[in-house]
Design an enzyme around this catalytic site. Structure first.
Site, PDB file in Angstrom:
ATOM      1  N   HIS A  11       0.877  -1.179   0.000  1.00 21.79           N
ATOM      2  CA  HIS A  11       0.000   0.000   0.000  1.00 21.79           C
ATOM      3  C   HIS A  11       0.913   1.228   0.000  1.00 21.79           C
ATOM      4  O   HIS A  11       2.050   1.162   0.492  1.00 21.79           O
ATOM      5  CB  HIS A  11      -0.833  -0.060   1.282  1.00 21.79           C
TER       6      HIS A  11
ATOM      7  N   ASP B 215       3.307  -4.446   7.894  1.00 22.10           N
ATOM      8  CA  ASP B 215       2.061  -3.706   7.736  1.00 22.10           C
ATOM      9  C   ASP B 215       0.934  -4.719   7.916  1.00 22.10           C
ATOM     10  O   ASP B 215       0.674  -5.542   7.032  1.00 22.10           O
ATOM     11  CB  ASP B 215       2.019  -3.077   6.336  1.00 22.10           C
TER      12      ASP B 215
ATOM     13  N   GLN C 114      -4.320  -5.304   7.079  1.00 26.24           N
ATOM     14  CA  GLN C 114      -5.326  -6.245   6.575  1.00 26.24           C
ATOM     15  C   GLN C 114      -5.224  -7.619   7.214  1.00 26.24           C
ATOM     16  O   GLN C 114      -5.900  -8.550   6.757  1.00 26.24           O
ATOM     17  CB  GLN C 114      -5.229  -6.363   5.045  1.00 26.24           C
TER      18      GLN C 114
ATOM     19  N   LYS D 144     -10.392  -0.410  10.878  1.00 33.39           N
ATOM     20  CA  LYS D 144     -10.615  -1.580  10.011  1.00 33.39           C
ATOM     21  C   LYS D 144     -11.006  -2.804  10.828  1.00 33.39           C
ATOM     22  O   LYS D 144     -11.215  -3.883  10.284  1.00 33.39           O
ATOM     23  CB  LYS D 144      -9.348  -1.884   9.214  1.00 33.39           C
TER      24      LYS D 144
ATOM     25  N   CYS E 103      -5.054   2.778  -3.425  1.00 35.44           N
ATOM     26  CA  CYS E 103      -3.816   3.276  -2.808  1.00 35.44           C
ATOM     27  C   CYS E 103      -2.684   2.259  -2.956  1.00 35.44           C
ATOM     28  O   CYS E 103      -1.861   2.101  -2.043  1.00 35.44           O
ATOM     29  CB  CYS E 103      -4.009   3.641  -1.336  1.00 35.44           C
TER      30      CYS E 103
HETATM   31  N1  C6P Z   1      -6.273   0.445   2.831  1.00 32.57           N
HETATM   32  C1  C6P Z   1      -8.154   0.205   1.323  1.00 32.57           C
HETATM   33  O1  C6P Z   1      -9.272   0.508   0.912  1.00 32.57           O
HETATM   34  P1  C6P Z   1      -4.942   3.703   7.069  1.00 32.57           P
HETATM   35  O2  C6P Z   1      -5.586   4.493   5.982  1.00 32.57           O
HETATM   36  O3  C6P Z   1      -3.717   4.371   7.611  1.00 32.57           O
HETATM   37  O4  C6P Z   1      -5.894   3.256   8.128  1.00 32.57           O
HETATM   38  O5  C6P Z   1      -4.450   2.327   6.396  1.00 32.57           O
HETATM   39  C2  C6P Z   1      -3.504   2.371   5.374  1.00 32.57           C
HETATM   40  C3  C6P Z   1      -3.269   1.003   4.832  1.00 32.57           C
HETATM   41  C4  C6P Z   1      -2.012   0.438   4.983  1.00 32.57           C
HETATM   42  N2  C6P Z   1      -1.749  -0.803   4.545  1.00 32.57           N
HETATM   43  C5  C6P Z   1      -2.682  -1.551   3.937  1.00 32.57           C
HETATM   44  C6  C6P Z   1      -2.337  -2.941   3.497  1.00 32.57           C
HETATM   45  C7  C6P Z   1      -3.970  -1.031   3.751  1.00 32.57           C
HETATM   46  O6  C6P Z   1      -4.896  -1.781   3.146  1.00 32.57           O
HETATM   47  C8  C6P Z   1      -4.263   0.278   4.191  1.00 32.57           C
HETATM   48  C9  C6P Z   1      -5.608   0.887   3.956  1.00 32.57           C
HETATM   49  C10 C6P Z   1      -7.618   0.895   2.548  1.00 32.57           C
HETATM   50  O7  C6P Z   1      -7.466  -0.666   0.797  1.00 32.57           O
HETATM   51  C11 C6P Z   1      -7.744   2.382   2.437  1.00 32.57           C
HETATM   52  S1  C6P Z   1      -6.723   3.054   1.176  1.00 32.57           S
END
Ligand code: C6P
Length: 409
Positions: free
Chosen positions: A123, A199, A202, A225, A365
């Site tokens: 991401h 990371d 997910q 999430k 993203c």
């Molecule tokens: N992906 C998606 O719709 P934040 O926005 O900081 O809570 O998470 C960022 C992030 C980082 N790593 C991974 C693997 C992610 O999937 C995400 C967030 C969302 O896929 C929003 S872009």
């Protein structure tokens, strides 16, 4: 497949969003999850009964607020198998956690000319912070690619990891759905003398995760999430490493002493929590963890596996549907990205919305993944504890209808 201990129909009753939107089919939990009443109430109760700043006041409600905030930290620590709550830093989200890691390690620990290894299935949150720091500190970045099936291609990983300072990778891809073998990747990082950063945006919401078993040095995830409120996230750090790291932001709370010419930092984890934190958010995250533990993370994983297997089956039977990521649902988290003929994902998502179905469309993203696949966008359906097999049947019918509406032969 044997039935699991999770009944999505019963679970849905805890989620006011479904009472207020009777025909809502929410297939976008990868972006953010819905919230059960238990979380909403925990946040509201905090504001109703004990709202005050933490670690500052000596009066009763401030002590209660501090206890509630620190109690949430303990819940997070237990949930991911940390050795102590001192290893849990509250941040805003995964993005902030990874920025903290990149800034603190990439600027203060890695020497100019050092090497950061990432993967091509990251991401943007696990790419851009490193690029920003690489520019300042003249660091090299290397990327491990993925193959046609959506698995990491580790054939020249040893070469890439040679002399690496940091290996930062996603546990589960938000586009391909691939679940990486995080334990093995952490071991590889350590064999090359690199720190392993995960990371887990997910993975932590969807499957059992134990940081000690995994062997990571740092791990990042977001509360929103995993049924929690927005604006609260976590950076787990091995205590010895957190002790060594420089703070990310300066201000109140993160200091022990401030003098005109220098300051002394607070103990971990507070050294990394400058300014008034998201207290109610942490309390809400604690309630979300209670809720998930009540269901059992094995059951969450099993339910999502079942839905993912069904979604893959549905899509593989639809003409012109192209699925991305591993074929085996056991290797995937609860999401499927796909394209339907040459219908643009934004058009398809808009069409599905007319049927009450929320999916995400675009690059999610993760532009490098799409570039690597040679496409600009995908449509993504993702699942959580409140999704049902019946919803997937409505999803299938809507996709078949879309083929007709868009006149795809
Ligand atoms: N992906 C998606 O719709 P934040 O926005 O900081 O809570 O998470 C960022 C992030 C980082 N790593 C991974 C693997 C992610 O999937 C995400 C967030 C969302 O896929 C929003 S872009």
């Amino acid at each position: 497949m044997p039935s699991t201990g999770l009944d999505p129909h019963r679970i849905r009753q805890d989620f006011p969003i479904f009472q207020n939107n009777k025909n809502l089919i929410y297939l976008d939990s990868t972006a953010t999850s819905q919230k059960p009443v238990q979380v909403i109430e925990a946040v509201a109760e905090f504001y109703r009964k004990m709202n005050a700043n933490v670690h500052r006041g000596v009066y009763e409600i401030s002590v209660e607020a501090t206890e509630a905030y620190e109690n949430a930290r303990k819940k997070v620590a237990e949930f991911i198998g940390a050795r102590s709550s001192r290893e849990i830093v509250f941040v805003r989200n995964t993005t902030e956690a990874l920025n903290l890691a990149a800034y603190s390690l990439g600027l203060h620990r890695v020497k100019p000319g050092g090497k950061i290894v990432l993967t091509m299935m990251e991401h943007h949150s696990n790419i851009v912070p490193w690029q920003l720091i690489a520019k300042i500190n003249r660091l090299k970045t290397e990327y491990i690619p993925f193959d046609d099936q959506g698995y990491l291609d580790l054939s020249d990983a040893d070469k890439k990891l040679k002399d690496a300072d940091i290996f930062s990778f996603t546990h589960a891809s938000n586009v391909l759905g691939t679940i990486n073998d995080a334990k093995m990747l952490c071991r590889m990082a350590h064999e090359h003398g690199a720190l392993a950063i995960v990371d887990a945006a997910q993975s932590v919401p969807h499957m059992p995760v134990n940081v000690q078993e995994m062997g990571c040095d740092l791990l990042a995830f977001s509360g929103h999430k995993m049924l929690g409120p927005t604006g609260i996230g976590v950076l787990y750090g091995r205590r010895e490493l957190l002790e060594e790291m420089e703070p990310f932001q300066g201000g109140g709370e993160m200091i022990k002493e401030v003098h005109l010419d220098h300051s002394l930092w607070n103990d971990v984890p507070w050294k990394f929590e400058a300014g008034t934190p998201n207290i109610a958010g942490a309390v809400g995250l604690g309630a979300a963890i209670d809720y998930l533990r009540g269901i059992g993370m094995e059951n969450v994983r099993e339910h999502e596996h079942r839905l993912t297997a069904k979604a893959l089956e549905i899509l593989s039977e639809i003409r012109h549907a192209k699925i991305y990521g591993p074929e085996n649902p056991l290797h995937r988290c609860g999401l499927v990205s796909f394209n339907l003929a040459d219908i643009h994902p934004h058009d398809l998502a808009t069409y599905l919305d007319k049927h009450g179905i929320c999916v995400r469309a675009g690059h999610h993203c993760a532009m490098p993944i799409h570039t690597h696949l040679g496409i600009s966008a995908t449509t993504r359906a993702s699942f959580y504890i409140y999704n049902t097999e019946e919803e997937l049947e409505v999803f299938r019918d809507a996709l078949l209808q879309a083929l007709k509406t868009f006149r795809i032969q």
